[in-house]
Write an enzyme that holds these catalytic residues in place. Structure first.
Site, PDB file in Angstrom:
ATOM      1  N   LYS A   1       3.831   4.024  -9.135  1.00 30.33           N
ATOM      2  CA  LYS A   1       4.584   4.049  -7.882  1.00 30.33           C
ATOM      3  C   LYS A   1       5.452   2.805  -7.678  1.00 30.33           C
ATOM      4  CE  LYS A   1       1.155   6.898  -5.475  1.00 30.33           C
ATOM      5  NZ  LYS A   1       0.224   6.903  -4.326  1.00 30.33           N
TER       6      LYS A   1
ATOM      7  N   TYR B   1       5.221  16.259  -2.703  1.00 23.88           N
ATOM      8  CA  TYR B   1       4.238  16.088  -1.633  1.00 23.88           C
ATOM      9  C   TYR B   1       4.176  17.266  -0.676  1.00 23.88           C
ATOM     10  CZ  TYR B   1       3.469  11.178  -2.891  1.00 23.88           C
ATOM     11  OH  TYR B   1       3.116  10.016  -3.537  1.00 23.88           O
TER      12      TYR B   1
ATOM     13  N   ARG C   1      -6.329   0.820  -9.149  1.00 25.21           N
ATOM     14  CA  ARG C   1      -6.116   0.662  -7.702  1.00 25.21           C
ATOM     15  C   ARG C   1      -6.849  -0.551  -7.135  1.00 25.21           C
ATOM     16  NH1 ARG C   1      -6.357   7.080  -6.825  1.00 25.21           N
ATOM     17  NH2 ARG C   1      -4.116   7.499  -6.959  1.00 25.21           N
TER      18      ARG C   1
END
Length: 140
Positions: free
Chosen positions: A12, A52, A105
């Site tokens: 991202k 999305y 993450r």
């Protein structure tokens, strides 16, 4: 018996902006996942909404769109044995605060939205997402 799967991964914008692409790819390749397609792209609103679409009615939808379209990301197709489960384990919990130590993450995520990576959650989602990000097709 082998269960060879493919998964879409998005590195991202927050991770691309912080020059983490190589470190993130290394985490996947270190687990014997093979890159079968890769591209860097600045996402437009049409592509973001298609990706999305299941979140359209959710209150955080507009925040997702703004974030995913703000700067380039890297889309990757990874292939390997149990790739979907393996990638999700490497990525860790969506919320970096709850992610296991050593996951992408946990190491690089900023918050639940800016969590550095996306990955397909099942084979149906993987095929759908791969067709969105690589409409020309990807060799298996």
């Amino acid at each position: 018996m082998e269960n060879i799967q493919r998964s879409l991964v998005l590195i991202k914008p927050d991770a691309v902006e912080r020059n983490l692409v190589g470190k993130i790819i290394d985490a996947y390749e270190g687990e014997k996942l093979k890159i079968t397609a890769l591209r860097m792209i600045t996402v437009d609103e049409i592509l973001a909404k298609k990706h999305y679409e299941e979140h359209i009615s959710k209150p955080f939808f507009n925040e997702l769109l703004e974030y995913i379209t703000r700067s380039p990301l890297v889309a990757i197709v990874l292939q390997g044995e149990n790739a979907i489960e393996k990638v999700r384990k490497i990525n860790g919990n969506t919320n970096p605060e709850m992610a296991e130590y050593g996951t992408i993450r946990k190491k690089y995520g900023i918050d639940k939205t800016k969590n550095s990576v996306h990955a397909s959650d099942c084979e149906i989602s993987a095929e759908r997402e791969i067709s969105i990000w690589f409409p020309e097709g990807v060799k298996k």
